[in-house]
Design an enzyme around this catalytic site. Structure first.
Site, PDB file in Angstrom:
ATOM      1  N   HIS A 178      -1.398  -8.640  -3.918  1.00 51.85           N
ATOM      2  CA  HIS A 178      -1.900  -7.259  -3.886  1.00 51.85           C
ATOM      3  C   HIS A 178      -2.277  -6.837  -5.316  1.00 51.85           C
ATOM      4  CE1 HIS A 178       0.344  -6.004   0.040  1.00 51.85           C
ATOM      5  NE2 HIS A 178      -0.953  -5.963   0.284  1.00 51.85           N
ATOM      6  N   CYS A 272       5.298  -0.868  -4.944  1.00 54.38           N
ATOM      7  CA  CYS A 272       5.094  -1.100  -3.502  1.00 54.38           C
ATOM      8  C   CYS A 272       5.887  -0.113  -2.648  1.00 54.38           C
ATOM      9  CB  CYS A 272       5.553  -2.498  -3.096  1.00 54.38           C
ATOM     10  SG  CYS A 272       4.854  -3.846  -4.006  1.00 54.38           S
TER      11      CYS A 272
HETATM   12  N1  ARG Z   1       6.399  -7.896   2.644  1.00 59.93           N
HETATM   13  C1  ARG Z   1       5.311  -7.048   2.318  1.00 59.93           C
HETATM   14  C2  ARG Z   1       3.990  -7.740   2.632  1.00 59.93           C
HETATM   15  O1  ARG Z   1       3.895  -8.939   2.438  1.00 59.93           O
HETATM   16  C3  ARG Z   1       5.380  -6.626   0.890  1.00 59.93           C
HETATM   17  C4  ARG Z   1       4.329  -5.631   0.517  1.00 59.93           C
HETATM   18  C5  ARG Z   1       4.257  -5.334  -0.943  1.00 59.93           C
HETATM   19  N2  ARG Z   1       3.418  -4.216  -1.165  1.00 59.93           N
HETATM   20  C6  ARG Z   1       2.635  -4.027  -2.253  1.00 59.93           C
HETATM   21  N3  ARG Z   1       2.012  -2.902  -2.353  1.00 59.93           N
HETATM   22  N4  ARG Z   1       2.426  -4.971  -3.141  1.00 59.93           N
HETATM   23  O2  ARG Z   1       3.040  -7.140   3.052  1.00 59.93           O
END
Ligand code: ARG
Length: 288
Positions: A178, A272
Site C-alpha cells: 500500500h 493503517c
Molecule cells: N491485513 C490488511 C490487508 O492486507 C492490512 C491493511 C494495511 N492497511 C494499510 N493501509 N496499509 O489488507
C-alpha cells in the site's frame, strides 16, 4: 510553512479491535498460524488512540464484527474529500464485506457516498495520500499507489468523483503493498519516503513533488517507519529509528513511538489504523 502546518490530520476514524485477528493471508506479513493476542491488540490500539488524542486529534469509532477482522485498518475504508466519501473496492474477497459497512457509516453522518466503477479496485486512503497544499489555499496532489491493491485505471474516476488532482504512483515491492507503507506527508515540503517501494520513475516523480524528502533505508521502510500518523507537530510511529528521529526533531517535529506489534502481524501499523476525516482535496477557490 512550518512543521505542524499540515492542513489535515486532526480528525480520524478508527475501529476498536473487538474482532481483530490474522484469519487469512493476503499480504506477505500475514501468517494465519501466528496468533494475535486480543488483549494486547486492544491495549495497543487504546495506546495509539490516546496518543492521537493527546496530540490534539479527535477520534471517531466504527464498530467491528467477526466477518471483518481487517476492518481495524480504517485507512482502507475509502477516500475522503470534504463531505464526499468514495468507498474502497477491495482486491481480495476477504475484505470486500467491509465496503458497505464503511459506506453506511459515512452515509449516516451526512457524507455523499460516490462509487467508483465496480470493476476498478482501489483501497482508499491506504493507497491515496494528499501532498502539497499550501497556506494560500492551493489544492494538494492526491498521490495514488497502484498495482497490488488498487488499479491505475482508478486514477481518472477518483479525480472526477473527488475533484482532486490525482497522480498515480506504481508500487513495486509486494511487502510494501500500500502507498501508506512507502510515503508519509509531514507538511507541505517534507515527507517520509521509502524508495524501495517504487521504481526509478516513481522515485523521480517523488523527487520532483517533495522539496524535502526524508529518504528511508530499506530496513527502516520494512519496519513500517513510513506508516506513521502526523497530528500537528507530533509524528506517531510504530518505532522511531534514531536517524529518522533526529531529522524529524531538526525539522521541529516530535516523534512518538507507539507499540502496534499485534497489528504488524497483519501487515499494518499506525497509519493503517487511522483514516483522516478532515481531508479536502479541492482548493477553496475551486481550482488548483
Ligand atoms: N491485513 C490488511 C490487508 O492486507 C492490512 C491493511 C494495511 N492497511 C494499510 N493501509 N496499509 O489488507
Amino acid at each position: 510553512m512550518a512543521a505542524g502546518d499540515l492542513s489535515w490530520g486532526r480528525h480520524f476514524l478508527c475501529c476498536r479491535p473487538t474482532h481483530f485477528g490474522v484469519l487469512y493471508e493476503i499480504n506477505p506479513w500475514m501468517h494465519a498460524e501466528v496468533a494475535v493476542d486480543p488483549d494486547r491488540a486492544l491495549a495497543q490500539w487504546e495506546g495509539l488512540v490516546a496518543t492521537l488524542r493527546r496530540a490534539g486529534a479527535t477520534v471517531d469509532e466504527i464498530t467491528q464484527d467477526e466477518e471483518v477482522p481487517d476492518l481495524v485498518f480504517t485507512a482502507n475504508a475509502g477516500v475522503v474529500s470534504g463531505s464526499t466519501f468514495v468507498p474502497a473496492h477491495f482486491r481480495h474477497p476477504e475484505r470486500q464485506p467491509e465496503t458497505e459497512r464503511f459506506a453506511t457509516w459515512f452515509a449516516d453522518r451526512g457524507f455523499s457516498v460516490e462509487r467508483l466503477p465496480a470493476e476498478l479496485g482501489h483501497e482508499g486512503a491506504g493507497d491515496a495520500l494528499p501532498f502539497g497544499a499550501d497556506d494560500r489555499g492551493s489544492a494538494p496532489v492526491l498521490l495514488s499507489g497502484y498495482r497490488f491493491r488498487s488499479d491505475a485505471a482508478a486514477t481518472t474516476p477518483l479525480s472526477v468523483l473527488t475533484g482532486a488532482i490525482v497522480r498515480p504512483l506504481e508500487l513495486v515491492d509486494e511487502r510494501l503493498y500500500h502507498l501508506d507503507i512507502t510515503f508519509c506527508p509531514l507538511d507541505d515540503r517534507c515527507a517520509l519516503c521509502a524508495p524501495v517501494g517504487w521504481d526509478r520513475y516513481g522515485t523521480k516523480a517523488i523527487e520532483s513533488l517533495v522539496p524535502e524528502p526524508l529518504w528511508l533505508t530499506d530496513t527502516e521502510a520494512l519496519s513500517f517507519t513510513a506508516n506513521s500518523v502526523v497530528v500537528g507537530t507530533t509524528v506517531v510511529m510504530p518505532e522511531v529509528p534514531p536517524r529518522v528521529g533526529r531529522q524529524l526533531e531538526a525539522w521541529g517535529f516530535d516523534p512518538v513511538a507507539v507499540d502496534v506489534g499485534e497489528f504488524l502481524k497483519a501487515g499494518g501499523a499506525c497509519r493503517c489504523l487511522t483514516l483522516a476525516l478532515d481531508v479536502d482535496l479541492v482548493a477553496p477557490t475551486g481550482g488548483p
